[in-house]
Design a protein around this motif. Structure first.
Motif, mmCIF file in Angstrom:
data_model
loop_
_atom_site.group_PDB
_atom_site.id
_atom_site.type_symbol
_atom_site.label_atom_id
_atom_site.label_comp_id
_atom_site.label_asym_id
_atom_site.label_seq_id
_atom_site.Cartn_x
_atom_site.Cartn_y
_atom_site.Cartn_z
ATOM 1 N N GLU A 35 0.829 -1.204 0.000
ATOM 2 C CA GLU A 35 0.000 0.000 0.000
ATOM 3 C C GLU A 35 0.864 1.256 0.000
ATOM 4 O OE1 GLU A 35 -2.586 -0.611 3.354
ATOM 5 O OE2 GLU A 35 -3.992 -1.832 2.196
ATOM 6 N N GLU A 36 1.951 1.236 0.760
ATOM 7 C CA GLU A 36 2.877 2.376 0.788
ATOM 8 C C GLU A 36 3.528 2.560 -0.585
ATOM 9 O OE1 GLU A 36 3.474 4.455 3.363
ATOM 10 O OE2 GLU A 36 2.215 3.392 4.787
ATOM 11 N N VAL A 37 3.921 1.464 -1.211
ATOM 12 C CA VAL A 37 4.534 1.537 -2.544
ATOM 13 C C VAL A 37 3.537 2.117 -3.536
ATOM 14 C CG1 VAL A 37 5.395 0.150 -4.480
ATOM 15 C CG2 VAL A 37 6.240 -0.275 -2.161
ATOM 16 N N GLU A 38 2.316 1.593 -3.531
ATOM 17 C CA GLU A 38 1.294 2.084 -4.466
ATOM 18 C C GLU A 38 0.979 3.561 -4.247
ATOM 19 O OE1 GLU A 38 -1.363 -1.743 -5.720
ATOM 20 O OE2 GLU A 38 -1.981 -0.674 -3.919
ATOM 21 N N ALA A 39 1.041 4.002 -3.003
ATOM 22 C CA ALA A 39 0.759 5.404 -2.681
ATOM 23 C C ALA A 39 1.943 6.315 -3.002
ATOM 24 C CB ALA A 39 0.391 5.536 -1.208
ATOM 25 N N GLY A 40 3.084 5.718 -3.352
ATOM 26 C CA GLY A 40 4.263 6.510 -3.645
ATOM 27 C C GLY A 40 4.935 7.065 -2.404
ATOM 28 N N ASP A 41 4.664 6.444 -1.264
ATOM 29 C CA ASP A 41 5.249 6.890 0.002
ATOM 30 C C ASP A 41 6.653 6.315 0.146
ATOM 31 O OD1 ASP A 41 6.009 7.440 2.609
ATOM 32 O OD2 ASP A 41 4.104 6.840 3.490
ATOM 33 N N CYS A 42 7.623 7.087 -0.298
ATOM 34 C CA CYS A 42 8.999 6.612 -0.293
ATOM 35 C C CYS A 42 9.506 6.324 1.123
ATOM 36 C CB CYS A 42 9.894 7.612 -1.009
ATOM 37 S SG CYS A 42 11.596 7.063 -1.118
ATOM 38 N N GLY A 44 7.851 5.795 3.915
ATOM 39 C CA GLY A 44 7.053 4.749 4.552
ATOM 40 C C GLY A 44 7.384 3.364 4.053
ATOM 41 N N SER A 45 7.541 3.219 2.745
ATOM 42 C CA SER A 45 7.865 1.903 2.186
ATOM 43 C C SER A 45 9.310 1.529 2.501
ATOM 44 C CB SER A 45 7.615 1.879 0.676
ATOM 45 O OG SER A 45 8.414 2.838 0.007
ATOM 46 N N TYR A 46 10.204 2.489 2.471
ATOM 47 C CA TYR A 46 11.618 2.216 2.759
ATOM 48 C C TYR A 46 11.791 1.749 4.195
ATOM 49 C CZ TYR A 46 16.692 2.796 2.502
ATOM 50 O OH TYR A 46 18.043 2.577 2.498
ATOM 51 N N ALA A 47 11.012 2.316 5.100
ATOM 52 C CA ALA A 47 11.105 1.934 6.514
ATOM 53 C C ALA A 47 10.691 0.488 6.753
ATOM 54 C CB ALA A 47 10.241 2.866 7.369
ATOM 55 N N LEU A 48 9.869 -0.073 5.870
ATOM 56 C CA LEU A 48 9.414 -1.453 6.027
ATOM 57 C C LEU A 48 10.353 -2.464 5.377
ATOM 58 C CD1 LEU A 48 5.595 -0.935 5.467
ATOM 59 C CD2 LEU A 48 6.760 -1.413 7.626
ATOM 60 N N LEU A 49 11.390 -1.975 4.700
ATOM 61 C CA LEU A 49 12.351 -2.879 4.075
ATOM 62 C C LEU A 49 13.290 -3.482 5.115
ATOM 63 C CD1 LEU A 49 13.538 -0.978 0.875
ATOM 64 C CD2 LEU A 49 12.181 -3.068 0.973
ATOM 65 N N ASP A 50 13.621 -4.739 4.911
ATOM 66 C CA ASP A 50 14.650 -5.397 5.701
ATOM 67 C C ASP A 50 15.967 -4.664 5.433
ATOM 68 O OD1 ASP A 50 16.755 -7.110 6.519
ATOM 69 O OD2 ASP A 50 15.509 -8.875 6.202
ATOM 70 N N PRO A 51 16.723 -4.326 6.468
ATOM 71 C CA PRO A 51 17.995 -3.629 6.244
ATOM 72 C C PRO A 51 18.906 -4.345 5.243
ATOM 73 C CG PRO A 51 17.468 -3.588 8.567
ATOM 74 C CD PRO A 51 16.443 -4.475 7.895
ATOM 75 N N ASP A 56 20.325 2.498 -1.716
ATOM 76 C CA ASP A 56 20.398 3.931 -1.463
ATOM 77 C C ASP A 56 18.979 4.512 -1.456
ATOM 78 O OD1 ASP A 56 21.807 6.596 -1.437
ATOM 79 O OD2 ASP A 56 20.667 6.751 -3.324
ATOM 80 N N PRO A 57 18.609 5.290 -0.440
ATOM 81 C CA PRO A 57 17.238 5.818 -0.361
ATOM 82 C C PRO A 57 16.812 6.622 -1.595
ATOM 83 C CG PRO A 57 18.376 6.178 1.712
ATOM 84 C CD PRO A 57 19.389 5.664 0.741
ATOM 85 N N ASP A 58 17.726 7.393 -2.158
ATOM 86 C CA ASP A 58 17.368 8.173 -3.351
ATOM 87 C C ASP A 58 17.065 7.257 -4.537
ATOM 88 O OD1 ASP A 58 17.622 10.600 -2.024
ATOM 89 O OD2 ASP A 58 19.752 10.772 -2.516
ATOM 90 N N THR A 59 17.849 6.195 -4.677
ATOM 91 C CA THR A 59 17.609 5.221 -5.743
ATOM 92 C C THR A 59 16.269 4.532 -5.526
ATOM 93 O OG1 THR A 59 19.983 4.876 -5.986
ATOM 94 C CG2 THR A 59 18.541 3.188 -6.920
ATOM 95 N N TRP A 60 15.975 4.189 -4.265
ATOM 96 C CA TRP A 60 14.686 3.569 -3.934
ATOM 97 C C TRP A 60 13.541 4.479 -4.379
ATOM 98 C CZ3 TRP A 60 12.414 -0.833 -2.865
ATOM 99 C CH2 TRP A 60 11.142 -0.823 -2.308
ATOM 100 N N CYS A 61 13.627 5.759 -4.032
ATOM 101 C CA CYS A 61 12.558 6.702 -4.360
ATOM 102 C C CYS A 61 12.411 6.880 -5.870
ATOM 103 C CB CYS A 61 12.824 8.047 -3.691
ATOM 104 S SG CYS A 61 12.695 7.969 -1.889
ATOM 105 N N GLU A 62 13.515 6.903 -6.582
ATOM 106 C CA GLU A 62 13.478 7.061 -8.036
ATOM 107 C C GLU A 62 12.784 5.880 -8.716
ATOM 108 O OE1 GLU A 62 17.543 7.538 -9.215
ATOM 109 O OE2 GLU A 62 17.749 9.441 -8.146
ATOM 110 N N ASN A 63 12.905 4.700 -8.137
ATOM 111 C CA ASN A 63 12.347 3.487 -8.744
ATOM 112 C C ASN A 63 10.997 3.079 -8.172
ATOM 113 O OD1 ASN A 63 14.509 2.766 -10.619
ATOM 114 N ND2 ASN A 63 15.732 2.605 -8.750
ATOM 115 N N LEU A 64 10.476 3.851 -7.233
ATOM 116 C CA LEU A 64 9.238 3.474 -6.557
ATOM 117 C C LEU A 64 8.051 3.412 -7.507
ATOM 118 C CD1 LEU A 64 8.371 2.691 -3.724
ATOM 119 C CD2 LEU A 64 7.756 5.067 -3.316
ATOM 120 N N GLN A 65 7.971 4.336 -8.445
ATOM 121 C CA GLN A 65 6.848 4.343 -9.384
ATOM 122 C C GLN A 65 6.854 3.077 -10.251
ATOM 123 O OE1 GLN A 65 6.548 7.813 -11.849
ATOM 124 N NE2 GLN A 65 4.492 7.285 -12.527
#
Length: 112
Positions: A35-42, A44-51, A56-65
């Protein structure tokens, strides 16, 4: 009297629906993640990832869509297999495809 019975039935039906459509444990975390991924909540979704899975957080956000186009929060859980601190969550998507997600437990929390 009749009004009380109707209110009670509606309340119980709503509670049962909520319990049926929402899971607990790793299944619930998976649903929240998607749901966080679909909402584009970078964040929120990153916080649920296993470490161990984090990039890289910026790379994660760029690829979220792009990732949002590959997931569907309307999935149904078919099976959850728990083995120690690992959960395999098998899901069926509305389009008929199936997937297996691996979640890990960190203390009392599950992470995707």
């Amino acid at each position: 009297m009749v009004t009380s019975v109707v209110v009670a039935l509606v309340s119980v039906s709503g509670l049962l629906y909520l319990l049926y459509t929402r899971t607990t444990g790793p299944g619930q975390v998976l649903r929240e993640f998607i749901e966080e991924v679909e909402a584009g909540d970078c964040p929120g979704s990153y916080a649920l990832l296993d470490p161990a899975q984090r990039i890289d957080p910026d790379t994660w956000c760029e690829n979220l869509q792009d990732l949002a186009g590959q997931v569907d929060s309307r999935f149904s859980i078919r099976r959850v297999l728990l083995e120690g601190d690992v959960a395999l969550v098998r899901v069926a998507n509305p389009d008929g495809t199936r997937a297996v997600w691996r979640l890990s437990r960190d203390g009392r929390s599950w992470q995707v």
